[in-house]
Write an enzyme that holds these catalytic residues in place. Structure first.
Site: not given
Length: 414
Positions: A200, A222
């Site tokens: 994360d 992403k």
């Protein structure tokens, strides 16, 4: 005998008679390991420390309340002699020699037939460090070596590769609030053993630099397809890599189950038939206020604290928070993910009876080198956030505890 090194061996004492003479501090330190080994433990001592007495009361050991007497070591497999009576220790040691009972003697290691190594455990492995001979015995040195090895195994700085097939699976690891030193020992060890790490944005990013070159790191922040598809993509990545037989770590900020969607990931893994281990982490809801000098509870000030998500505003139909009830509480309110909604949160709390003068603290980038604390009240917090340019991630603390601590605590440095 002293010229030759000791021969190291592991004793399997389950169900076998072990005699401990003396109920003092030495016995108190040694008994837990003997109990864990499943030994049939018989303590002979006229008195014992409160902790040793509690072991007897719990039925973990059998206690004969008298001094040592000849014959006490009969049928024993192992003996620990640790009384304060040198003469009794000598007689007991002689009896152990006659009966061929391996015997540790606390007051005179040279007169013993066995020595107790400095031991420690890490995930099913016992590390035992033993001085090779009586000459030059240095218990502190052996203990220091033991500590260094065990700590290295636990925090992942000392990695021994597995040569037997590991069971593939996923570990949901709570990485803590941001400072890499605040991840749990187990979490750090699992990171060191991982083949794939899905991390994360709010996890302890500095730990990723310590991973071996072969470890594949996937930035969960992403993963494509947008906000609501991102979780599905993460779930799919976890399942895909685990099915390839890899050891996967899902590194999350804080605790996996405190607004971390950890259960969604665990459920997806269960549906796919993949083993999942959950490693709790230190939640930012309590650690970040603490790092900024704010106790979430304090005697005479707050007897409870409540943690809520502020990612949707109080007037949003998706909100599951009873803000009116929170306004009536006298304890501490901790709001996560609420920086951009704090104006409406403050307005709602005041509208339902909370004093506008209630102290508020915002702690940005808590526990990291960029940590800063901004104080306000419910009446001023919205304009303060704008004026001070407070940005996420920040933990918001509302309540009288804000004024209890010594003020802003210096942030950690590199």
């Amino acid at each position: 005998m002293a010229e030759h090194p000791a021969y190291p061996v592991g004793l399997r004492l389950t169900g076998r008679r072990v005699v401990v003479l003396g109920g003092g501090q030495v016995a108190q330190r040694r008994l837990p390991a003997l109990i864990a080994a499943g030994a049939d433990i018989h303590l002979v001592s006229p008195e014992a420390t409160p902790s040793v007495e509690a072991m007897a009361d719990a039925g973990e050991i059998t206690w004969t309340r008298r001094p040592y007497a000849d014959g006490d070591l009969a049928d024993a497999w192992y003996a620990l002699i640790a009384t304060g009576d040198t003469d009794a220790n000598t007689r007991a040691s002689a009896e152990a020699e006659r009966h061929r009972v391996w015997c540790v003697r606390a007051d005179d290691a040279d007169a013993a037939t066995a020595w107790t190594p400095a031991t420690g455990t890490s995930e099913g492995v016992t590390v035992a460090v033993l001085t090779t001979s009586a000459k030059g015995r240095d218990p502190r040195h052996t203990a220091a070596i033991r500590d260094a090895v065990v700590e290295g195994l636990r925090d992942g700085t000392l990695v021994a590769p597995h040569h037997r097939t590991r069971t593939p699976g996923v570990a949901l690891v709570g990485g803590g609030p941001g400072d890499p030193d605040l991840i749990t020992v187990r979490g750090r060890r699992l990171l060191a053993e991982a083949d794939v790490v899905i991390a994360d944005r709010l996890g302890p990013r500095d730990l990723l630099a310590e991973l071996p070159p072969h470890v594949e790191v996937i930035d969960a922040a992403k993963i494509p397809y947008g906000r609501f598809m991102a979780q599905e993509a993460i779930n799919n990545a976890l399942i895909e890599h685990a099915k390839q037989g890899k050891s996967v770590v899902r590194l999350k900020g804080g605790d996996p189950f405190v607004f971390g969607r950890g259960m969604e990931e665990a459920q997806a893994l269960a549906e796919a038939g993949i083993a999942c281990t959950v490693v709790p982490g230190i939640s930012s809801s309590i650690s970040v206020p603490g790092a900024a000098g704010i106790p979430v509870t304090h005697r005479g000030v707050a007897h409870e604290f409540t943690v809520v998500s502020g990612h949707v505003a109080p007037d949003d139909e998706r909100s599951l928070v009873d803000w009116a009830a929170l306004a009536r509480l006298t304890g501490t309110l901790v709001v996560l993910m609420g920086v951009d909604k704090i104006g409406r949160i403050a307005e709602t709390l005041v509208a339902h009876g909370k004093s506008p003068d209630t102290p508020v603290a915002l702690v940005q980038e808590g526990t990291t080198a960029a940590q800063r604390r901004v104080d306000a009240t419910l009446a001023t917090v919205e304009e303060t956030v704008v004026a001070q340019e407070v940005k996420p991630p920040a933990v918001i603390v509302i309540g009288e505890v804000v004024g209890v601590g010594p003020g802003t605590v210096e942030a950690p440095t590199e």
